[in-house]
Design a protein around this motif. Structure first.
Motif, PDB file in Angstrom:
ATOM      1  N   SER A 309       0.774  -1.431  -0.029  1.00  0.00           N
ATOM      2  CA  SER A 309      -0.105  -0.055  -0.064  1.00  0.00           C
ATOM      3  C   SER A 309       0.948   1.401  -0.007  1.00  0.00           C
ATOM      4  O   SER A 309       0.219   2.511  -0.106  1.00  0.00           O
ATOM      5  CB  SER A 309      -0.917  -0.038   1.200  1.00  0.00           C
ATOM      6  N   CYS A 331      -2.265   1.562   7.187  1.00  0.00           N
ATOM      7  CA  CYS A 331      -1.802   1.169   5.634  1.00  0.00           C
ATOM      8  C   CYS A 331      -1.535   2.561   4.962  1.00  0.00           C
ATOM      9  O   CYS A 331      -1.485   3.865   5.351  1.00  0.00           O
ATOM     10  CB  CYS A 331      -3.084   0.674   4.630  1.00  0.00           C
ATOM     11  N   LEU A 333      -1.474   4.772   1.103  1.00  0.00           N
ATOM     12  CA  LEU A 333      -2.141   5.561   0.102  1.00  0.00           C
ATOM     13  C   LEU A 333      -2.780   4.825  -0.993  1.00  0.00           C
ATOM     14  O   LEU A 333      -3.813   5.072  -1.617  1.00  0.00           O
ATOM     15  CB  LEU A 333      -1.618   6.804  -0.138  1.00  0.00           C
ATOM     16  N   VAL A 342     -11.412   0.297   3.381  1.00  0.00           N
ATOM     17  CA  VAL A 342     -10.771   1.176   4.095  1.00  0.00           C
ATOM     18  C   VAL A 342     -11.444   2.365   4.447  1.00  0.00           C
ATOM     19  O   VAL A 342     -11.635   2.810   5.781  1.00  0.00           O
ATOM     20  CB  VAL A 342      -9.703   1.922   3.173  1.00  0.00           C
ATOM     21  N   GLN A 353      -4.822   5.808   7.265  1.00  0.00           N
ATOM     22  CA  GLN A 353      -3.922   5.656   5.772  1.00  0.00           C
ATOM     23  C   GLN A 353      -2.661   6.839   6.326  1.00  0.00           C
ATOM     24  O   GLN A 353      -3.118   7.883   6.649  1.00  0.00           O
ATOM     25  CB  GLN A 353      -4.699   6.276   4.814  1.00  0.00           C
TER      26      GLN A 353
END
Length: 396
Positions: A309, A331, A333, A342, A353
């Motif tokens: 990710s 995680c 972007l 997400v 994120q």
């Protein structure tokens, strides 16, 4: 279908030198290669066939396996495309075979006279010859947990002549409203049951390494399914996480890349244990060199950073599995394959994120990051699948 297989054959011939190189250098490309070109005939009779790709998809389907078997009163056997998925299902005691290359005549050899009662394809496994073979033999076909990115949608539209097979699914169960709308352009019988990966039920594990990991009083931070393209970010992130007093567990996406991860740790000057040889005295960094153990590690960890990710060439990995075990999830972007998941976990407040290392630090400074309770979501998905499949049972 003839034109599709002719083009596929030409492509296969053209790229065969590249495939040969991959087979020599990468174990997963040469894994049981002859089974893909000379398949052994299926011996089972009156069964349900489930076709999927990887380990993650296999685990996800097992969430609803009992529901489907109880409805139809028939055994399930698996067809898979990846060596990881094959090894996992074999280890768990299921009947499984590797799907051959997508040539119509290979399916005739594979199934011979032992056709399934019902065939179920998972997520993005849209193989035109496979689907047409079942349709031509009057086998009902489901596509479940179906997902179609915007990029895939445009690709399928351009090559609609080859992907008309999407219209041949008797039922498509999409994992989101956006996916439903894209599939609806090709097939009008589309339902939504949300992502079946939310239906994962937490388990208890008895691996010998778990009590060793838990015996040390530090909280555990897992870097899971990281690719070699992410090593630069990973090297900085590990140092930062260690500075907050965590024990770090690092799991490469592919075990064949293990030497690259070992070199990174050595270059950082970090002592580490390999999980497979870990004894009572362990270092602050553990490198996972064993297959199929991540879920067990999630069951005792506190925070997880999902790999795949932080490099723009990748599309992310499933954030749901660590969330099920009440981890706070990080995680990068680039989570194109899991946008809805997400967004959902963000709304629940148990996922963040991360754009850079300093942002990760800011979260680690917070004393009580939330975790998710997904039990209600799990029950909703199971009931949704029961309704859709029960309708099929009454109509069959």
């Amino acid at each position: 279908m003839l034109s599709y297989n002719i083009i596929l054959l030409l492509v296969f011939i053209i790229i065969s030198p590249f495939l040969l190189y991959k087979a020599i250098t990468k174990k997963r490309f040469r894994y049981r290669l002859f089974d893909r070109v000379i398949p052994k005939a299926v011996q089972e009779k009156d069964y349900i066939l489930v076709h999927l790709a990887s380990l993650g998809e296999a685990k996800a389907f097992l969430n609803i396996k009992d529901t489907i078997e109880n409805l139809f009163k028939k055994k399930i056997i698996f067809s898979v495309t990846s060596n990881i998925g094959y090894d996992y299902l074999k280890k768990e005691g299921f009947d499984v075979f590797l799907a051959p290359l997508d040539f119509y005549f290979l399916y005739k050899k594979l199934f011979n006279d032992n056709l399934p009662f019902l065939s179920i394809f998972f997520e993005t496994e849209i193989w035109p010859a496979y689907i047409n073979f079942f349709k031509n033999n009057h086998i009902r076909i489901f596509l479940i947990n179906a997902r179609m990115s915007e990029k895939s949608y445009k690709f399928y539209k351009k090559l609609k002549v080859f992907f008309s097979s999407i219209s041949k699914f008797d039922v498509i169960i999409a994992k989101s409203q956006n996916d439903k709308e894209r599939f609806y352009k090709f097939n009008k019988n589309v339902k939504v049951c949300d992502n079946v990966k939310y239906a994962l039920q937490s388990k208890k594990f008895e691996y010998e390494f778990l009590p060793i990991l838990k015996s040390h009083n530090k909280k555990i931070f897992v870097f899971s399914s990281f690719h070699c393209q992410e090593l630069d970010f990973l090297s900085k992130a590990i140092i930062r996480v260690l500075s907050f007093g965590y024990k770090v567990v690092l799991a490469p996406r592919y075990l064949e890349d293990l030497p690259l991860f070992e070199k990174m740790l050595k270059d950082l000057g970090l002592d580490y244990n390999l999980l497979s040889s870990m004894k009572n005295t362990i270092k602050d960094c553990i490198l996972v060199d064993s297959f199929g153990v991540l879920e067990a590690i999630y069951s005792i960890s506190d925070k997880v950073f999902v790999g795949g990710s932080v490099a723009g060439t990748l599309k992310g990995h499933n954030p749901i599995e660590p969330a099920i075990y009440k981890n706070f999830v990080f995680c990068g972007l680039y989570m194109d394959s899991f946008k809805e998941e997400v967004g959902f976990l963000k709304k629940l407040g148990c996922l963040a994120q991360i754009n850079d290392i300093d942002e990760l630090s800011n979260y680690l400074k917070q004393p009580n990051l939330a975790f998710c309770d997904l039990e209600q979501k799990r029950q909703q998905i199971i009931e949704c699948y029961k309704r859709v499949f029960l309708k099929f049972v009454t109509q069959a």
